[in-house]
Design an enzyme around this catalytic site. Sequence first.
Site, PDB file in Angstrom:
ATOM      1  CB  THR A 108     -25.182 -54.378 -22.934  1.00 14.65           C
ATOM      2  OG1 THR A 108     -24.933 -55.278 -21.815  1.00 14.65           O
ATOM      3  CG2 THR A 108     -24.088 -53.487 -23.088  1.00 14.65           C
ATOM      4  CG  ASP A 158     -25.902 -50.683 -19.717  1.00  6.12           C
ATOM      5  OD1 ASP A 158     -26.868 -51.243 -19.332  1.00  6.12           O
ATOM      6  OD2 ASP A 158     -24.775 -51.192 -20.733  1.00  6.12           O
ATOM      7  NE  ARG A 207     -31.594 -52.190 -15.833  1.00  6.48           N
ATOM      8  CZ  ARG A 207     -32.808 -51.691 -16.206  1.00  6.48           C
ATOM      9  NH1 ARG A 207     -33.533 -51.926 -17.351  1.00  6.48           N
ATOM     10  NH2 ARG A 207     -33.419 -50.970 -15.441  1.00  6.48           N
ATOM     11  CE  LYS A 227     -23.690 -54.131 -18.453  1.00  4.13           C
ATOM     12  NZ  LYS A 227     -24.878 -53.843 -19.296  1.00  4.13           N
ATOM     13  N   GLY A 255     -23.285 -59.330 -24.266  1.00  3.96           N
ATOM     14  CA  GLY A 255     -23.649 -60.712 -24.503  1.00  3.96           C
ATOM     15  C   GLY A 255     -23.527 -61.385 -23.270  1.00  3.96           C
ATOM     16  CB  SER A 309     -30.025 -54.934 -26.227  1.00  6.65           C
ATOM     17  OG  SER A 309     -30.054 -54.540 -24.985  1.00  6.65           O
ATOM     18  CG  ASP A 346     -31.960 -51.707 -24.905  1.00  6.53           C
ATOM     19  OD1 ASP A 346     -31.023 -52.011 -24.315  1.00  6.53           O
ATOM     20  OD2 ASP A 346     -33.279 -52.552 -25.136  1.00  6.53           O
ATOM     21  CB  SER A 357     -29.130 -50.513 -21.586  1.00  5.50           C
ATOM     22  OG  SER A 357     -28.924 -51.312 -22.749  1.00  5.50           O
TER      23      SER A 357
END
Lengths: 344, 223
Positions: free
Chosen positions: A111, A127, A129, A143, A157, A239, A276, A279
């Site tokens: 995320t 995002d 994913r 999200k 998380g 992340s 990242d 994500s």
Amino acid sequence: MAVEQANLCTPQDAAVVRTLRVFRDPHVDRELEPATVLIIITKHVMSSPSLNFQTQISGLILSLSFSGQRNMSNSVIEVPPKGGFSFDLCKRNEMLAKKGVNPPSFRKTGTTIVGLVFQDGVILGADTRATEGPIVCDKNCEKIHYMAPNIYCCGAGTAADTEAVTDMVSSQLQLHRYHTGRESRVVTALTLLKRHLFNYQGHVSAALVLGGVDVTGPHLHTIYPHGSTDTLPFATMGSGSLAAMAVFESKYKEGLTRNEGIELVTEAICSGIFNDLGSGSNVDVCVITKGGKEYLRNHLQPNPRTYTNSKGYSFPKKTEVLLTKIIPLKEKVEIIEGGDAMEE
Amino acid sequence: MPKQQANWSPYDNNGGSCVAVAGADYCVIAADTRMSTGYIILTRDYSKICKLADKCVMASSGFQADVKALQKHLAARHLIYQHQHSKQMSCPAMAQLLSNTLYYKRFFPYYSFNVLGGLDNEGKGCVFTYDAVGSYEKVGYSSQGSGSTLIMPFLDNQLKSPSPLLLPVQDAVTPLAEAEAVDLVKTVFASASERDIYTGDKLEIVVINADGIRREYMDLRKD
């Protein structure tokens, strides 16, 4: 049950055993639970004035044995402390982990989630994913969660934790709205969330970006899994938070317009998506102002599928039949004609 | 204080996937070009494919530092072979050499998951698949790396030869044409990069046939 076989050292022990016998229901042939025995013994200990009695009771406990699968450990068992946290299950989990029994893995969202305050309100971005370790389990999850008509919350998380905690606080806010007859305030949601998360000492792994507009103005907060909060003009979590924060720190300024704000949020989320690995996929944006909210689901889709074969693939059954053998289960029953017995 | 354990590891996993498919007169070897560590991308443009001999190419995923060391070692051994025998190593010979090299470090392995592809002495495609310590097998197709669990079942479905219990015994090499095999590989990587976070960026495809070695590239998802 082997209470009767216990080592009766003193008359006081005999008194305990008599009490235990009384507690056993004569009509029901059922073993007494170890916990019940403990409570009875403890009550005797508490009411007894002499210290000697206590040590003898320990001896009694030591020599008690229960039939069946239950085994008393050899140490003196303490009564669980009243109130406060009980970490017994944590010890059990550690013991299990040492034996090689690992807890099931959680679905984390990897995320990148962001929020910023602009001139008319707040803008939230995320995002889409969701990952289970190195595998993407949902390419297009949501999200940005609804909390109240004027408050939304992004969650990073463990997916189950963010969903559960935002749903729960959303319900609580609605009840509160009915009770007070007023629009929900962002600080209310903030307090409800942080109290819940602190209560679980960080085991509810939810890192949230909460944003909304209420009578007191626009607000943006971050909430960490252990229950601490920050109030900020722009925030990132997950992340991909470092990648997104790098964009915000370079380009954020106060008093952004709506379009500038959306563009900056999109850029920050894209930075998380591409840099990242936790994500990816699409960008979701939510704009909240005094007038209302605008949920832009899949505002940007920068990751289409790269290659599709024009002919497509077929999946014929590949298991070859090596041998066919038919065994009838029942012998065929012969039906005899002229069965008129039922008609009479 | 609870018992402490060593938490430095000499290994790291740089991710990525590799695939090789053998045909009647060609061999396709492909790997993505993403190199990563943890959740960070180190580079989007790293080649995991190395030409070991004229008709022999290796693709490796895993710990790229060990892969680089392994490639250097094999290149040196190949040079010695050329000096001693005045010819290039054949693909089956290189396969055996790679196996021995990997097993030599049985107790401190090369963290390298390899597929070797090329043409054998008759010009037929051959693919060899390895584990980290040198166990190898000649197969018709194979995949290794982080996306292999996603890729292998699809290749099994499309390319797997019928059961060896059926007679006459059929060859593992696929009857597909070269263009179809390249198409298959592209589809497989596009699908793997949808679901594996370590696979993506760019796909490098190397095709070996009687005319020589050809390289081509395709874009993959960058997220």
